[in-house]
Motif scaffolding. Structure first.
Motif, short mmCIF file in Angstrom:
data_model
loop_
_atom_site.label_atom_id
_atom_site.label_comp_id
_atom_site.label_asym_id
_atom_site.label_seq_id
_atom_site.Cartn_x
_atom_site.Cartn_y
_atom_site.Cartn_z
N LEU A 140 -143.85 22.56 -37.52
CA LEU A 140 -142.66 23.19 -36.96
C LEU A 140 -142.66 23.09 -35.44
CD1 LEU A 140 -142.45 26.49 -39.03
CD2 LEU A 140 -141.15 24.38 -39.36
N PRO A 141 -141.50 22.96 -34.83
CA PRO A 141 -141.43 23.04 -33.37
C PRO A 141 -141.82 24.45 -32.91
CG PRO A 141 -139.39 22.13 -34.27
CD PRO A 141 -140.19 22.66 -35.42
N GLY A 142 -142.63 24.52 -31.90
CA GLY A 142 -143.08 25.81 -31.36
C GLY A 142 -144.48 25.67 -30.81
N GLY A 143 -145.08 26.82 -30.47
CA GLY A 143 -146.44 26.78 -29.98
C GLY A 143 -146.83 28.03 -29.25
N SER A 144 -147.84 27.89 -28.43
CA SER A 144 -148.50 29.02 -27.76
C SER A 144 -147.69 29.55 -26.59
CB SER A 144 -149.87 28.58 -27.23
OG SER A 144 -150.68 28.14 -28.29
N LEU A 145 -147.96 30.80 -26.28
CA LEU A 145 -147.35 31.45 -25.13
C LEU A 145 -148.11 31.12 -23.87
CD1 LEU A 145 -146.66 33.23 -27.72
CD2 LEU A 145 -146.31 35.07 -26.10
N GLU A 146 -147.38 30.95 -22.78
CA GLU A 146 -148.01 30.82 -21.47
C GLU A 146 -148.20 32.21 -20.88
OE1 GLU A 146 -145.60 28.09 -19.19
OE2 GLU A 146 -146.30 26.38 -20.37
N GLU A 147 -149.01 32.31 -19.85
CA GLU A 147 -149.33 33.58 -19.20
C GLU A 147 -148.05 34.35 -18.85
OE1 GLU A 147 -152.16 36.29 -18.23
OE2 GLU A 147 -152.61 34.27 -18.92
N GLY A 148 -147.94 35.58 -19.32
CA GLY A 148 -146.81 36.45 -18.99
C GLY A 148 -145.52 36.15 -19.73
N GLU A 149 -145.54 35.20 -20.65
CA GLU A 149 -144.35 34.76 -21.35
C GLU A 149 -144.09 35.63 -22.58
OE1 GLU A 149 -142.81 30.25 -21.78
OE2 GLU A 149 -144.65 30.69 -22.88
N SER A 150 -142.83 35.98 -22.83
CA SER A 150 -142.47 36.73 -24.04
C SER A 150 -142.40 35.78 -25.24
CB SER A 150 -141.11 37.41 -23.84
OG SER A 150 -140.07 36.45 -23.87
N LEU A 151 -142.32 36.35 -26.43
CA LEU A 151 -142.18 35.53 -27.63
C LEU A 151 -140.91 34.67 -27.54
CD1 LEU A 151 -143.08 38.12 -30.42
CD2 LEU A 151 -144.55 36.37 -29.45
N PHE A 152 -139.80 35.29 -27.13
CA PHE A 152 -138.53 34.56 -27.00
C PHE A 152 -138.63 33.44 -25.98
CE2 PHE A 152 -135.56 38.28 -28.37
CZ PHE A 152 -135.96 38.12 -29.68
N GLU A 153 -139.21 33.73 -24.83
CA GLU A 153 -139.33 32.72 -23.78
C GLU A 153 -140.18 31.54 -24.27
OE1 GLU A 153 -139.02 35.54 -19.81
OE2 GLU A 153 -140.96 35.28 -20.80
N ALA A 154 -141.28 31.85 -24.94
CA ALA A 154 -142.16 30.79 -25.44
C ALA A 154 -141.46 29.94 -26.49
CB ALA A 154 -143.44 31.39 -26.02
N LEU A 155 -140.74 30.58 -27.40
CA LEU A 155 -140.03 29.83 -28.43
C LEU A 155 -138.98 28.91 -27.82
CD1 LEU A 155 -139.54 29.22 -31.43
CD2 LEU A 155 -137.91 31.12 -31.44
N ASP A 156 -138.19 29.45 -26.89
CA ASP A 156 -137.17 28.64 -26.23
C ASP A 156 -137.80 27.44 -25.52
OD1 ASP A 156 -135.30 30.48 -27.11
OD2 ASP A 156 -135.04 31.43 -25.15
#
Length: 171
Positions: free
Chosen positions: A37-53
Motif C-alpha cells: 500500500l502507498p504510505g509509510g513512516s512518520l517524520e519527526e513531529g509529523e501527524s498521522l494525516f501529514e505523514a499519509l498525505d
C-alpha cells in the motif's frame, strides 16, 4: 534463537478505482519486490494525516482526501535487518479519495522505496507477491473487517528476485 525486534510504524491509504486497489512495488524492506500500500513512516513531529498525505504523494504523485480511518493492524514476521531478526509492523489504515495530481513515477530520493504504482484486483493477489497490508486491505474492502489480533507470519520470505506484475501498470 533469541528474537530481536525492529518496530516499524506507519500510515497507509486504501484507494480503489474500478474495483482495483492502488499499490506500489517495494524496492526494499521486508516487502521487497512485493506490492504494498502507498504510505509509510512518520517524520519527526509529523501527524498521522501529514505523514499519509506526504507519503501517498511521494509514492504515487496523487494528492488525497482522507475519508475514514479504518483501524490499526499489526504484523509480525521474520526479517534480518541490522541486528534484528524480526519486524513488528504497526499500520494505521485510511480509506482515501483522489483530490488532485495524477499517477506518475515516484519522486526518487535516498529513502524512497517505491518503484512505481499498479492497480490490482482481489482475484489477482497471492501471498507470494503482495505484502500483508494488501491482504488485509482487501479483507476490509470486501468484508469491512480487519484483524484485531496480531497477524503472524512465521515463515515469511523476502523476495530477492524481481518479477513483472501480472497486471498492467497504471491501468
Amino acid at each position: 534463537m533469541n528474537k530481536s525486534w525492529h518496530r516499524a510504524f506507519g500510515v497507509y491509504g486504501l484507494y480503489m478505482n474500478n474495483d482495483k486497489l492502488l499499490v506500489i512495488k517495494k524496492s526494499g524492506g521486508p516487502y521487497k519486490n512485493r506490492y504494498d500500500l502507498p504510505g509509510g513512516s512518520l517524520e519527526e513531529g509529523e501527524s498521522l494525516f501529514e505523514a499519509l498525505d506526504r507519503e501517498f504523494t511521494e509514492e504515487t504523485g496523487m494528492e488525497i482526501l482522507r475519508k475514514t480511518q479504518i483501524g490499526t493492524i499489526d504484523f509480525q514476521l521474520p526479517w534480518l535487518w541490522r541486528n534484528h531478526t524480526h519486524v513488528h509492523h504497526i499500520a494505521v489504515f485510511y480509506q482515501v479519495e483522489q483530490a488532485g495530481g495524477e499517477l506518475k513515477d515516484p519522486h526518487q530520493f535516498d529513502a524512497q522505496d517505491s518503484l512505481g504504482t499498479y492497480w490490482i484486483a482481489e482475484d489477482e493477489i497471492t501471498a507470494d507477491h503482495v505484502s500483508p497490508l494488501v491482504i488485509e486491505a482487501f479483507n476490509w474492502l470486501l468484508f469491512k473487517r480487519i484483524s484485531t489480533e496480531p497477524v503472524i507470519y512465521e515463515n515469511w520470505q523476502v523476495v530477492e528476485k524481481t518479477e513483472e506484475a501480472p497486471w498492467n501498470q497504471n491501468d
